[in-house]
Write a protein that holds these residues in place. Structure first.
Motif, PDB file in Angstrom:
ATOM      1  N   ALA A 103       0.826  -1.217   0.000  1.00 43.47           N
ATOM      2  CA  ALA A 103       0.000   0.000   0.000  1.00 43.47           C
ATOM      3  C   ALA A 103       0.854   1.259   0.000  1.00 43.47           C
ATOM      4  O   ALA A 103       0.383   2.328  -0.394  1.00 43.47           O
ATOM      5  N   TYR A 104       2.096   1.153   0.446  1.00 37.50           N
ATOM      6  CA  TYR A 104       2.972   2.327   0.569  1.00 37.50           C
ATOM      7  C   TYR A 104       3.888   2.507  -0.640  1.00 37.50           C
ATOM      8  O   TYR A 104       4.789   3.339  -0.618  1.00 37.50           O
ATOM      9  N   ALA A 156      -1.880  13.627   1.516  1.00 31.42           N
ATOM     10  CA  ALA A 156      -2.382  12.466   0.780  1.00 31.42           C
ATOM     11  C   ALA A 156      -3.864  12.673   0.455  1.00 31.42           C
ATOM     12  O   ALA A 156      -4.649  11.762   0.584  1.00 31.42           O
ATOM     13  N   ASP A 157      -4.246  13.856   0.117  1.00 33.66           N
ATOM     14  CA  ASP A 157      -5.570  14.331  -0.303  1.00 33.66           C
ATOM     15  C   ASP A 157      -5.791  15.770   0.145  1.00 33.66           C
ATOM     16  O   ASP A 157      -6.433  16.539  -0.550  1.00 33.66           O
ATOM     17  N   CYS A 158      -5.299  16.117   1.354  1.00 32.33           N
ATOM     18  CA  CYS A 158      -5.417  17.500   1.820  1.00 32.33           C
ATOM     19  C   CYS A 158      -4.600  18.421   0.908  1.00 32.33           C
ATOM     20  O   CYS A 158      -3.723  17.968   0.178  1.00 32.33           O
ATOM     21  N   HIS A 161      -5.219  11.037 -10.302  1.00 35.52           N
ATOM     22  CA  HIS A 161      -3.838  10.723 -10.677  1.00 35.52           C
ATOM     23  C   HIS A 161      -3.167   9.900  -9.579  1.00 35.52           C
ATOM     24  O   HIS A 161      -2.013  10.118  -9.217  1.00 35.52           O
ATOM     25  N   ASN A 162      -3.915   8.908  -9.087  1.00 36.98           N
ATOM     26  CA  ASN A 162      -3.459   8.075  -7.977  1.00 36.98           C
ATOM     27  C   ASN A 162      -2.211   7.260  -8.319  1.00 36.98           C
ATOM     28  O   ASN A 162      -1.473   6.833  -7.430  1.00 36.98           O
ATOM     29  N   LYS A 218      -9.063   7.407  -1.616  1.00 41.09           N
ATOM     30  CA  LYS A 218      -9.145   6.343  -2.634  1.00 41.09           C
ATOM     31  C   LYS A 218      -8.579   5.024  -2.122  1.00 41.09           C
ATOM     32  O   LYS A 218      -9.062   3.946  -2.471  1.00 41.09           O
ATOM     33  N   GLU A 219      -7.544   5.124  -1.279  1.00 40.12           N
ATOM     34  CA  GLU A 219      -6.868   3.912  -0.792  1.00 40.12           C
ATOM     35  C   GLU A 219      -7.335   3.517   0.610  1.00 40.12           C
ATOM     36  O   GLU A 219      -6.646   2.787   1.315  1.00 40.12           O
TER      37      GLU A 219
END
Length: 249
Positions: A36-37, A111-113, A224-225, A233-234
């Motif tokens: 995941a990382y 990571a989204d903010c 654009h993940n 999203k994750e």
């Protein structure tokens, strides 16, 4: 899409001609983290292996031509507290960092903010800001910009700002209680739910502070993940990029 395939960071055009400035946003490429990382996770408070995070940070700093000890970062709490610093290191509970002199690089995890970078090319002072919806509502960007003007003799007209990759309005669905904090121009209804535009909301704060030299990233962390981590999203298990700004000696 990206300027180069799998590069570790992107440099905003607005900062490209400033000598000795180190400023940009890391991507998820070119690191050693797995699963995941994958792969350039810089998030100290994630459950990734500590040695992987440290190695990723070393690789990025090597690319930037700085030491990891020059980074000033903090554990972020979605507040509006600002750390003014002339030293590197890691602090608790700050969502904005002002590097008050050359040699120090301010950095925030995202990571989204929404990440916002502000650079004063004359006073050689920089700020890195982490603004989720709570920080945005708390006016952290306007507050930080005002501090630069009031404490460091920055002139708003000389400041350069960058609004970096974050969750886009299309994907940022919120409840009515969150939407109520934003102006009509900063939100829209897509179906039954409101969607908030964090980039536009923070753009308004920069403009209210008198800053008009502003670049806004085209990137969305969800769309654009493949290039950026996305907490939403994750499903909360993902890495962190870093938005950073500071002058070398």
């Amino acid at each position: 899409m990206m300027h180069k395939t799998h590069q570790r960071f992107i440099v905003p055009k607005i900062f490209q001609d400033l000598p000795n400035l180190v400023a940009g946003v890391s991507t998820r490429h070119g690191g050693v983290s797995q699963g995941a990382y994958n792969s350039l996770n810089l998030g100290k408070h994630t459950t990734d292996y500590t040695d992987h995070i440290e190695q990723n940070l070393f690789l990025l700093c090597q690319d930037l031509g700085i030491q990891t000890s020059q980074l000033a970062r903090a554990y972020q709490c979605h507040g509006a507290e600002i750390w003014h610093t002339e030293i590197g290191g890691y602090q608790e509970n700050f969502d904005a960092i002002i590097a008050t002199q050359p040699g120090i690089i301010a950095g925030v995890g995202i990571a989204d903010c929404c990440p916002i970078l502000i650079v004063d090319p004359n006073q050689k002072v920089t700020a890195a800001i982490h603004a989720g919806w709570k920080g945005t509502v708390a006016q952290i960007v306007k507050k930080t910009a005002t501090e630069l003007v009031e404490k460091y003799e920055s002139k708003a007209k000389d400041l350069l700002a960058y609004i970096g990759p974050c969750i886009s309005q299309t994907h940022f669905e919120v409840g009515d209680e969150v939407a109520a904090h934003f102006s009509d121009s900063e939100k829209t209804k897509l179906g039954p739910k409101f969607h908030v535009d964090l980039k536009k909301a923070n753009l308004h704060q920069l403009q209210e502070a008198g800053i008009d030299q502003i670049e806004i990233s085209e990137y969305c962390t969800i769309e654009h993940n493949e290039h950026f981590f996305s907490h939403r999203k994750e499903n909360g298990i993902t890495g962190r990029m870093m938005a950073f700004a500071g002058f070398k000696w």
